[in-house]
Design a protein around this motif. Structure first.
Motif, PDB file in Angstrom:
ATOM      1  N   THR A 340       0.821  -1.207   0.000  1.00  0.00           N
ATOM      2  CA  THR A 340       0.000   0.000   0.000  1.00  0.00           C
ATOM      3  C   THR A 340       0.859   1.263   0.000  1.00  0.00           C
ATOM      4  OG1 THR A 340      -1.656  -1.207   1.286  1.00  0.00           O
ATOM      5  CG2 THR A 340      -1.827   1.187   1.267  1.00  0.00           C
ATOM      6  N   ASP A 341       0.436   2.249  -0.799  1.00  0.00           N
ATOM      7  CA  ASP A 341       1.042   3.576  -0.720  1.00  0.00           C
ATOM      8  C   ASP A 341      -0.068   4.618  -0.822  1.00  0.00           C
ATOM      9  OD1 ASP A 341       0.363   3.713  -3.419  1.00  0.00           O
ATOM     10  OD2 ASP A 341       2.421   3.671  -4.151  1.00  0.00           O
ATOM     11  N   GLY A 342       0.311   5.897  -0.871  1.00  0.00           N
ATOM     12  CA  GLY A 342      -0.680   6.967  -0.887  1.00  0.00           C
ATOM     13  C   GLY A 342      -1.599   6.908  -2.091  1.00  0.00           C
ATOM     14  N   PHE A 343      -1.030   6.628  -3.284  1.00  0.00           N
ATOM     15  CA  PHE A 343      -1.855   6.571  -4.486  1.00  0.00           C
ATOM     16  C   PHE A 343      -2.859   5.425  -4.427  1.00  0.00           C
ATOM     17  CE2 PHE A 343      -2.604   4.733  -8.713  1.00  0.00           C
ATOM     18  CZ  PHE A 343      -3.251   5.805  -9.327  1.00  0.00           C
ATOM     19  N   SER A 344      -2.376   4.240  -4.078  1.00  0.00           N
ATOM     20  CA  SER A 344      -3.298   3.092  -4.054  1.00  0.00           C
ATOM     21  C   SER A 344      -4.370   3.260  -2.988  1.00  0.00           C
ATOM     22  CB  SER A 344      -2.523   1.788  -3.866  1.00  0.00           C
ATOM     23  OG  SER A 344      -1.810   1.762  -2.643  1.00  0.00           O
ATOM     24  N   GLY A 383       5.554  -3.933 -11.640  1.00  0.00           N
ATOM     25  CA  GLY A 383       5.680  -2.485 -11.656  1.00  0.00           C
ATOM     26  C   GLY A 383       4.352  -1.764 -11.679  1.00  0.00           C
ATOM     27  N   ILE A 384       3.369  -2.273 -10.927  1.00  0.00           N
ATOM     28  CA  ILE A 384       2.033  -1.679 -10.955  1.00  0.00           C
ATOM     29  C   ILE A 384       1.621  -1.216  -9.563  1.00  0.00           C
ATOM     30  CG2 ILE A 384       1.283  -3.060 -12.922  1.00  0.00           C
ATOM     31  CD1 ILE A 384      -0.204  -4.866 -11.014  1.00  0.00           C
ATOM     32  N   PRO A 385       0.782  -0.171  -9.477  1.00  0.00           N
ATOM     33  CA  PRO A 385       0.251   0.251  -8.180  1.00  0.00           C
ATOM     34  C   PRO A 385      -0.514  -0.889  -7.516  1.00  0.00           C
ATOM     35  CG  PRO A 385      -0.253   1.870  -9.882  1.00  0.00           C
ATOM     36  CD  PRO A 385       0.277   0.650 -10.580  1.00  0.00           C
ATOM     37  N   THR A 386      -0.315  -1.044  -6.219  1.00  0.00           N
ATOM     38  CA  THR A 386      -0.891  -2.174  -5.490  1.00  0.00           C
ATOM     39  C   THR A 386      -1.368  -1.717  -4.115  1.00  0.00           C
ATOM     40  OG1 THR A 386       0.551  -3.750  -6.629  1.00  0.00           O
ATOM     41  CG2 THR A 386      -0.414  -4.483  -4.552  1.00  0.00           C
ATOM     42  N   LEU A 387      -2.451  -2.295  -3.666  1.00  0.00           N
ATOM     43  CA  LEU A 387      -2.952  -2.031  -2.323  1.00  0.00           C
ATOM     44  C   LEU A 387      -3.190  -3.345  -1.605  1.00  0.00           C
ATOM     45  CD1 LEU A 387      -5.019   0.568  -0.810  1.00  0.00           C
ATOM     46  CD2 LEU A 387      -6.190  -1.634  -0.805  1.00  0.00           C
ATOM     47  N   ASP A 388      -2.739  -3.421  -0.347  1.00  0.00           N
ATOM     48  CA  ASP A 388      -3.017  -4.591   0.482  1.00  0.00           C
ATOM     49  C   ASP A 388      -4.286  -4.353   1.280  1.00  0.00           C
ATOM     50  OD1 ASP A 388      -1.230  -7.028   0.667  1.00  0.00           O
ATOM     51  OD2 ASP A 388       0.252  -5.450   0.415  1.00  0.00           O
ATOM     52  N   LEU A 389      -5.198  -5.303   1.176  1.00  0.00           N
ATOM     53  CA  LEU A 389      -6.533  -5.166   1.739  1.00  0.00           C
ATOM     54  C   LEU A 389      -6.968  -6.495   2.325  1.00  0.00           C
ATOM     55  CD1 LEU A 389      -9.095  -3.122   1.651  1.00  0.00           C
ATOM     56  CD2 LEU A 389      -9.830  -4.564  -0.267  1.00  0.00           C
ATOM     57  N   GLY A 390      -7.680  -6.461   3.443  1.00  0.00           N
ATOM     58  CA  GLY A 390      -8.182  -7.706   4.014  1.00  0.00           C
ATOM     59  C   GLY A 390      -9.287  -7.443   5.013  1.00  0.00           C
ATOM     60  N   ASN A 391     -10.016  -8.461   5.349  1.00  0.00           N
ATOM     61  CA  ASN A 391     -11.043  -8.335   6.376  1.00  0.00           C
ATOM     62  C   ASN A 391     -10.469  -8.674   7.747  1.00  0.00           C
ATOM     63  OD1 ASN A 391     -13.342  -7.359   5.152  1.00  0.00           O
ATOM     64  ND2 ASN A 391     -14.001  -9.371   4.421  1.00  0.00           N
ATOM     65  N   PRO A 392     -10.922  -7.989   8.793  1.00  0.00           N
ATOM     66  CA  PRO A 392     -10.398  -8.254  10.136  1.00  0.00           C
ATOM     67  C   PRO A 392     -10.834  -9.624  10.644  1.00  0.00           C
ATOM     68  CG  PRO A 392     -12.245  -6.731  10.244  1.00  0.00           C
ATOM     69  CD  PRO A 392     -11.939  -6.924   8.790  1.00  0.00           C
ATOM     70  N   MET A 393      -9.938 -10.278  11.360  1.00  0.00           N
ATOM     71  CA  MET A 393     -10.238 -11.606  11.885  1.00  0.00           C
ATOM     72  C   MET A 393      -9.481 -11.831  13.183  1.00  0.00           C
ATOM     73  SD  MET A 393      -7.961 -14.126   9.445  1.00  0.00           S
ATOM     74  CE  MET A 393      -8.399 -15.556  10.419  1.00  0.00           C
ATOM     75  N   LEU A 394      -9.883 -12.854  13.911  1.00  0.00           N
ATOM     76  CA  LEU A 394      -9.192 -13.317  15.107  1.00  0.00           C
ATOM     77  C   LEU A 394      -8.719 -14.744  14.887  1.00  0.00           C
ATOM     78  CD1 LEU A 394     -11.590 -11.962  17.897  1.00  0.00           C
ATOM     79  CD2 LEU A 394      -9.536 -10.878  16.977  1.00  0.00           C
ATOM     80  N   SER A 395      -7.788 -15.180  15.731  1.00  0.00           N
ATOM     81  CA  SER A 395      -7.239 -16.544  15.667  1.00  0.00           C
ATOM     82  C   SER A 395      -6.544 -16.837  14.347  1.00  0.00           C
ATOM     83  CB  SER A 395      -8.346 -17.587  15.906  1.00  0.00           C
ATOM     84  OG  SER A 395      -8.951 -17.432  17.154  1.00  0.00           O
ATOM     85  N   MET A 396      -5.920 -15.829  13.750  1.00  0.00           N
ATOM     86  CA  MET A 396      -5.210 -16.061  12.487  1.00  0.00           C
ATOM     87  C   MET A 396      -4.130 -17.129  12.656  1.00  0.00           C
ATOM     88  SD  MET A 396      -3.220 -13.358   9.988  1.00  0.00           S
ATOM     89  CE  MET A 396      -4.671 -12.370   9.631  1.00  0.00           C
ATOM     90  N   HIS A 397      -4.114 -18.074  11.732  1.00  0.00           N
ATOM     91  CA  HIS A 397      -3.186 -19.210  11.688  1.00  0.00           C
ATOM     92  C   HIS A 397      -3.497 -20.272  12.734  1.00  0.00           C
ATOM     93  CE1 HIS A 397       0.262 -17.243   9.169  1.00  0.00           C
ATOM     94  NE2 HIS A 397      -0.948 -17.017   8.669  1.00  0.00           N
TER      95      HIS A 397
END
Length: 422
Positions: A340-344, A383-397
């Motif tokens: 994630t950056d400002g543009f994305s 070389g493309i703009p990218t955003l990291d996105l996810g839904n909140p969760m508990l007990s990951m892994h």
């Protein structure tokens, strides 16, 4: 709740990355997607949808616009098919004190203690050879339940005060049974139901309990492998209902994210760029237009996020503490563990506003590290703009994880907006 029922069913059908890809292939074929193969020529046409798989564990699906192909960008959502688990070693069975044990290896960042005293099954793929020397692959789920039993508290009186720290080599061996003649190859041969010679297998253990809803108002999802099959499901729901996409809409699902993505089926491989190039050239577009198209493209790296835990609130930055069922989460890290950056971020907020979806933010505490995703690798390679996105969760892994029903529905709305708007 039809969409959520579909999610629960999807997760239960996908106990391994191989099952996930097989399930996606069947699902896409039912919706009119055409299968392509990497080792054969492509004849991609306007207005049609396609998919291609690699190594039985990674898959890319895409939809082609009906017009304006030269101006069409790649609008992509990436996720992963694998989850932390226990994998079966090549010499699978050992014997101790009359017990037949399953030799396992730790895959990814497993929350080890969650695997004890659970009813487990074994699933994956089996590779066999017929009398002509031809290889074939079959998916299996053994019908037997196995278990890793905890030590009785009478023999470990200080476990509650000193903690439970299992040794993954000596204390995490599932018990298969008591038969001294037991062989994994015989169990697998019985399941594939033919006389072919079994040469190898890729097998993982998983929780046998079905995915379900929880909470007094059924507001939670209780399931294994939410990280990251929930992201796979939400994105494929958006892609498969596109009737006339404005851009070349892509969903790419990779194996091996949990162990770094460096493999021929991982996000750090050439699978995605090769696929994009074959799409481009199959549509008859000029070579120089490919880099131009990438420059104008966008990738969402969809991977689940850490929701704030009510019993451990001090482990979150107090100003970046996402809550379950309050919307998808933009994941930030200035050291580019997330892409994630400002543009994305600005683009995502535009899509969220059009979809009327609330967005939350996550950044780790400065004194704690964070995980990573496929986002930085794919963004760097293409070389493309990218955003990291996810839904909140508990007990990951953990062997069973927890997320929000409303968040999943909101994520689908957000992905719809992403594919529909500039």
């Amino acid at each position: 709740m039809q969409t959520i029922d579909d999610l629960l069913s999807f997760i239960d059908l996908c106990p391994s990355p191989f099952h996930a890809v097989d399930t996606l292939e069947k699902r896409l074929q039912k919706r009119g997607f055409i299968q392509l193969f990497e080792n054969k020529p492509w004849a991609v046409e306007k207005g049609k949808s396609y998919f291609v798989s690699r190594g039985d564990a990674s898959i890319i699906a895409f939809a082609i616009p009906k017009e304006n192909l030269e101006k069409a960008r790649f609008k992509m959502i990436g996720a992963h098919t694998d989850s932390p688990c226990l994998r079966v070693k090549n010499n699978p069975v050992s014997s101790k004190f009359g017990y037949q044990l399953l030799n396992v290896e730790i895959y990814g960042g497993v929350l080890l203690t969650s695997w004890f005293d659970k009813d487990l099954k074994v699933s994956g793929r089996v590779l066999s050879e017929n009398p002509k020397g031809e290889l074939s692959t079959q998916l299996v789920t053994l019908p037997y339940l196995v278990k890793i039993p905890r030590l009785a508290i009478h023999l470990d009186r200080e476990v509650n005060s000193h903690g439970f720290k299992p040794n993954p080599q000596t204390e995490m061996l599932p018990i298969l049974g008591l038969d001294p003649t037991l062989k994994m190859e015989d169990l697998l041969a019985k399941e594939i139901g033919n006389d072919q010679k079994i040469l190898s297998f890729d097998l993982c253990l998983h929780d046998s309990e079905k995915s379900t809803l929880g909470g007094v108002n059924s507001e939670f999802i209780f399931a294994p492998r939410l990280d990251n099959l929930a992201s796979v499901h939400s994105s494929i729901c958006s892609l498969e209902k596109l009737e006339n996409p404005k851009d070349i809409s892509v969903c790419a699902y990779f194996n091996h994210e949990e162990i770094g993505s460096v493999s021929n089926t991982g996000a750090d491989s050439n699978f995605l760029v090769n696929t994009l190039q074959k799409i481009h050239f199959s549509l008859g577009l000029k070579p120089e237009q490919f880099s131009e198209k990438l420059t104008d493209s966008f990738l969402i790296s969809a991977d689940m996020a850490h929701g704030i835990h009510p019993n451990f609130p001090g482990l979150h930055d107090p100003y970046h503490a996402p809550k379950i069922n309050q919307g998808p989460v933009i994941k930030n890290n200035v050291n580019v563990r997330y892409a994630t950056d400002g543009f994305s971020t600005a683009k995502m907020l535009q899509w969220a506003e059009k979809a009327k979806v609330n967005i939350q933010n996550f950044s780790s505490r400065n004194d704690l590290g964070c995980g990573s995703t496929i986002g930085p690798k794919v963004s760097a390679n293409l070389g493309i703009p990218t955003l990291d996105l996810g839904n909140p969760m508990l007990s990951m892994h953990s062997i069973r994880e927890m997320a929000g029903v409303n968040d999943h529905l909101e994520m689908i709305k957000l992905f719809d907006s992403f594919f529909d708007h500039n």
